[in-house]
Design an enzyme around this catalytic site. Structure first.
Site, short mmCIF file in Angstrom:
data_model
loop_
_atom_site.label_atom_id
_atom_site.label_comp_id
_atom_site.label_asym_id
_atom_site.label_seq_id
_atom_site.Cartn_x
_atom_site.Cartn_y
_atom_site.Cartn_z
N CYS A 17 1.02 -1.07 0.01
CA CYS A 17 0.16 0.13 -0.07
C CYS A 17 0.96 1.29 -0.03
CB CYS A 17 -0.89 -0.21 1.24
SG CYS A 17 -2.16 1.09 0.91
N HIS A 144 -3.64 -5.14 0.16
CA HIS A 144 -3.17 -5.87 1.51
C HIS A 144 -3.36 -7.28 1.30
CE1 HIS A 144 -2.77 -2.13 3.77
NE2 HIS A 144 -3.67 -1.60 2.88
N GLU A 146 -2.15 -9.26 3.30
CA GLU A 146 -2.33 -9.87 4.95
C GLU A 146 -3.98 -9.91 5.04
OE1 GLU A 146 -2.15 -5.25 5.45
OE2 GLU A 146 -1.45 -6.78 4.07
#
Length: 152
Positions: A17, A144, A146
């Site tokens: 990001c 993202h 994650e």
């Protein structure tokens, strides 16, 4: 300084990001020699706004203006480290949470200098995955990963 150090020393870099945005700004300043290159989030007056508000974002109103949720990213032609790591899929789906992104106006100049945007949105307007040509592992993503990762 981390993006510069990794780029110039051949050390691995993974930007997520804002990390992608910082890598783009660093590259613009030090490779393309646009000393004032910046994000409009940090300097609205920059002459080289390489990271900008999303077109649908109204800077005066923050509620509900982020790009959120799972979105499809299409891998572009050519070799890609991340495409290989994703199992050579033609596309991936990852979650997003951001208001700022790479300015598509400058993409041809970045790519001519070796910063390749190997993953883009379905409209081919948003730069989702960046890799640096000639570097062993210098990659960054706007999304993202994650958010959908799970323990093994």
């Amino acid at each position: 300084k981390a993006a510069n150090w990794c780029r110039t020393t051949g050390k691995p870099f993974l930007g997520v990001c804002l990390g992608l945005q910082c890598a783009v700004i660093e590259f613009a300043r030090n490779v393309l020699h646009w000393e004032d290159a910046n994000s409009t989030e940090m300097n609205e007056e920059t002459k080289h706004p390489v990271v900008i508000d999303m077109p649908e974002h109204n800077s005066g109103q923050l509620g509900g203006t982020m790009r959120l949720g799972k979105r499809q990213t299409i891998f572009q032609g050519g070799e890609s480290v991340l495409k290989q790591l994703y199992g050579n899929s033609d596309y991936i789906e990852e979650r997003h949470r951001h208001r700022y992104e790479v300015n598509p106006h400058y993409v041809p100049e970045f790519e001519a200098a070796g910063m390749k945007f190997v993953g883009r949105d379905t409209e081919n307007q948003r730069m989702e995955i960046m890799e640096l040509s000639g570097h062993p592992y210098y990659v960054a993503v706007q999304y993202h990963p994650e958010y959908i990762s799970r323990p093994l």
